[in-house]
Every structure is written in structure tokens, then in C-alpha cells.
Design an enzyme around this catalytic site. Structure first.
Site, PDB file in Angstrom:
ATOM      1  N   CYS A  55      -3.363   6.933  -4.943  1.00 38.37           N
ATOM      2  CA  CYS A  55      -3.060   5.496  -4.843  1.00 38.37           C
ATOM      3  C   CYS A  55      -1.612   5.195  -5.284  1.00 38.37           C
ATOM      4  O   CYS A  55      -1.296   5.253  -6.479  1.00 38.37           O
ATOM      5  CB  CYS A  55      -4.043   4.658  -5.668  1.00 38.37           C
ATOM      6  SG  CYS A  55      -3.905   2.889  -5.313  1.00 38.37           S
TER       7      CYS A  55
ATOM      8  N   CYS B  96       0.864  -1.179   0.000  1.00 37.41           N
ATOM      9  CA  CYS B  96       0.000   0.000   0.000  1.00 37.41           C
ATOM     10  C   CYS B  96       0.906   1.235   0.000  1.00 37.41           C
ATOM     11  O   CYS B  96       1.661   1.437   0.956  1.00 37.41           O
ATOM     12  CB  CYS B  96      -0.909  -0.019   1.223  1.00 37.41           C
ATOM     13  SG  CYS B  96      -2.046   1.367   1.220  1.00 37.41           S
TER      14      CYS B  96
HETATM   15  O1  PYC Z   1      -1.866   3.783  -2.017  1.00 33.44           O
HETATM   16  O2  PYC Z   1      -1.316   1.809  -2.796  1.00 33.44           O
HETATM   17  C1  PYC Z   1      -2.112   2.585  -2.276  1.00 33.44           C
HETATM   18  C2  PYC Z   1      -3.455   2.077  -1.906  1.00 33.44           C
HETATM   19  C3  PYC Z   1      -3.969   0.852  -2.176  1.00 33.44           C
HETATM   20  C4  PYC Z   1      -5.266   0.833  -1.655  1.00 33.44           C
HETATM   21  C5  PYC Z   1      -5.501   2.053  -1.081  1.00 33.44           C
HETATM   22  N1  PYC Z   1      -4.380   2.801  -1.250  1.00 33.44           N
END
Ligand code: PYC
Length: 318
Positions: free
Chosen positions: A244, A94
Site C-alpha cells: 500500500c 493510490c
Molecule cells: O497503494 O495507496 C495504495 C492503495 C490504496 C488502496 C489500495 N492501494
């Protein structure tokens, strides 16, 4: 009269990374042994899944919170080990969570500026804490697995995208005809959720049959000084408030595979709330090694309390 019960205490530190929350469990978690982090995750899933729900789901949390269980690393050169989890299960890596983890460890005075190695279930990542507080995550290798996969999405027609690995599996779609704006979050969620269902039904998977459990929509419009805006649907049907980290890594892998971004060039990925991650990469064989930079802010610290008499002690959820 004070009720004397054996209340369980779980100490935590909350943060958010460009709007996406991370709840770091510091103490009071399950004993998962001292094996590799991937084996500890399997034990967590098999024997202690209630703990996951207890920490992130209502009434102590919400669907959006990503949990991070701080673990003793196997490799003494690592500053920490970590297992990430959410409202429905577990994450390999994550990106926003690692930025939150490093910001939280810095707040606690456990690490200082410099490069730190962190063990995750999918491998060791590096995390550089910069003097100003930003964090750069040196992610696991990322790569595009499938190019130009087309599926028929009921009510939306044909949707074409790429399957790529960035620490989790993503389906990345650019040609969707939607406006990526927060005011359409509900509609975008339903659209991305339908794509995920269709991919599963059509047997479109990542390597070794792995489920593609994140869907990422992109737009170059209205991205300000960023290169693109995304909307990322996470496995538990919540959308990532940040751009993300693993999704940005998967995007970089596709840009590299298409010859649209060169090693060392910076890609500014804007999330649906407007927060930006800066990404770049080096090449390693057929894959890339992404670097993702962002900021985290601590928001709360304390203890979660679990009363054995509470009918909702293990959380309301899945
Ligand atoms: O930032 O890799 C990330 C992530 C995955 C799911 C929520 N955030």
C-alpha cells in the site's frame, strides 16, 4: 442470426503492483468535463457512479480491483490525470495504482524513462520511471494527525493506534498481538473491519471530519530483510495485496513524527504477500514528502463490453 445491439466498449489495460491489481480505463469512460481532477471526481461520484461499478465489480471484475480512469490533465506539464476508484467508492490517491498507471503507460509506449507529473484528486504527484522498469512515486505531503488513540474493540480489547494521512486516511496499529500471515487473512480482515467500525462510532476521524477508511496493522516479526510487514484493510473490506503506497506514506509520517526514521533513510515495507515497497522522505514544514518505489507488471488488455440488455450491466455490488 447476429444480435445487433448498441454494445458499449470500454478499453482497458490491467496490471498488478506487488500483487495488487489496477484496471486502467483508456477509452470509453464518462465525459466529466475539463475542470480540475477533484471536481471531475465529484461529478463522477454524483452522475456516473454506475460506471465505477461496471468496471471493477463482478461480473467484469472483482472486489479487489482498483480502477484508474485516465483523464486529460488540466496542467499541460502533467503526463496524465487520473481518478482512482474501487468496489465501493473513490480514492484520493493510490500508490500501487500510480505505479501500475506508469507501468501501463510505458507498456503502451506513451511515456519513457524519466520523471512524469500526474494529476490526482488530492494534488499533483511525480512518478519516476526508472530504466529497469521500477517506478518511484513522489507522493502528496503526508502527516500524522493523531497519536496514540485508544479504542475498545469488542472481542479484542483495547487497541491503540495513530491516525495519519498519506493520500488516504489510515489508522495504524502496531500493538495488536496478531500474526500477520496470509493464512490468517480472513481473521485479520474481520479484526481490522471491527477497528474501523469502532473508530467511526467513536467519532475518530481525520482532518475536517474525514472518515478513516483504511486500517493498517504492522509487525516487525518475520519480515525478512524488510523493516516491517503490514496488513492493510481497504474501504470495501478487501485487503491490499501490496504494501500500500499511501499506507506506507502514512507509516513514514508516523516514523518521522516519533523520531524513528530520518529524512533520506530507506524504509522497506513488506506487504502481506511478501512484495516490498521502498520508502523514504524529505521534510516539508510539518509534513513529509514520501517517495515510494515498487514494480508493476501488465496482465491483460482489451475491451469490457456492456450489453444494454444485460441485467447485470452495471456490475454486481454497491
Ligand atoms: O497503494 O495507496 C495504495 C492503495 C490504496 C488502496 C489500495 N492501494
Amino acid at each position: 442470426m447476429k444480435l445487433i445491439r448498441d454494445i458499449r466498449r470500454i478499453s482497458f489495460l490491467d496490471s498488478h503492483t506487488e500483487g495488487e491489481p489496477t484496471r486502467l480505463v483508456l477509452a470509453g469512460g464518462p465525459d466529466l468535463g475539463a475542470g480540475p481532477i477533484a471536481a471531475r471526481l465529484e461529478r463522477f461520484r454524483r452522475e456516473q457512479d454506475e460506471f465505477r461499478s461496471m468496471v471493477v465489480n463482478e461480473p467484469r471484475g472483482s472486489d479487489v480491483i482498483v480502477g484508474a480512469l485516465l483523464c486529460e490533465p488540466v496542467d499541460a506539464s502533467c503526463a496524465a490525470g487520473v481518478i482512482y476508484f474501487n468496489n465501493v467508492g473513490y480514492l484520493g490517491m493510490c500508490g500501487h495504482g500510480t505505479i501500475g498507471l506508469v507501468g501501463s503507460l510505458a507498456y503502451l509506449g506513451r511515456i519513457s524513462a524519466g520523471v512524469h507529473r500526474i494529476e490526482t484528486p488530492v494534488g499533483v504527484v511525480s512518478a519516476t520511471l526508472h530504466p529497469g522498469g521500477k517506478v518511484t512515486v513522489g507522493n502528496v505531503p503526508a502527516y500524522r494527525f493523531l497519536r496514540g488513540v485508544s479504542v475498545e474493540v469488542p472481542g479484542h480489547g483495547r487497541v491503540t493506534g495513530d491516525v495519519a494521512w498519506g493520500g488516504n486516511w489510515f489508522f495504524l496499529v502496531e500493538d495488536h498481538g496478531k500474526e500477520l500471515s496470509l493464512r490468517y487473512a480472513e481473521e485479520l480482515t474481520e479484526f481490522a473491519w471491527s477497528i474501523r467500525q469502532v473508530l467511526a462510532a467513536a467519532g475518530v476521524t481525520g482532518a475536517d471530519g474525514a472518515e478513516v477508511d483504511h486500517v493498517e496493522l504492522f509487525s516487525h516479526w518475520d519480515s525478512g530483510d524488510a523493516d516491517s510487514t503490514n496488513f492493510v484493510l481497504c474501504p470495501g473490506k478487501t485487503y491490499d495485496r501490496s504494501p500500500c503506497g499511501t499506507g506506507t506514506s502514512a507509516k513514514l509520517a508516523c516514523l518521522y513524527a516519533d523520531g524513528k526514521l530520518a529524512p533520506g533513510e530507506v524504509w522497506r515495507q513488506r506487504g502481506i504477500l511478501g512484495g516490498v515497497f521502498e520508502g523514504s522522505f524529505r521534510v516539508q514544514g510539518d509534513a513529509i514528502l514520501p517517495s515510494i518505489t515498487g514494480s508493476a507488471y501488465v496482465t491483460a488488455e482489451g475491451s469490457l463490453l456492456v450489453d444494454p440488455e444485460d441485467p447485470f450491466r452495471v456490475g454486481i455490488g454497491k
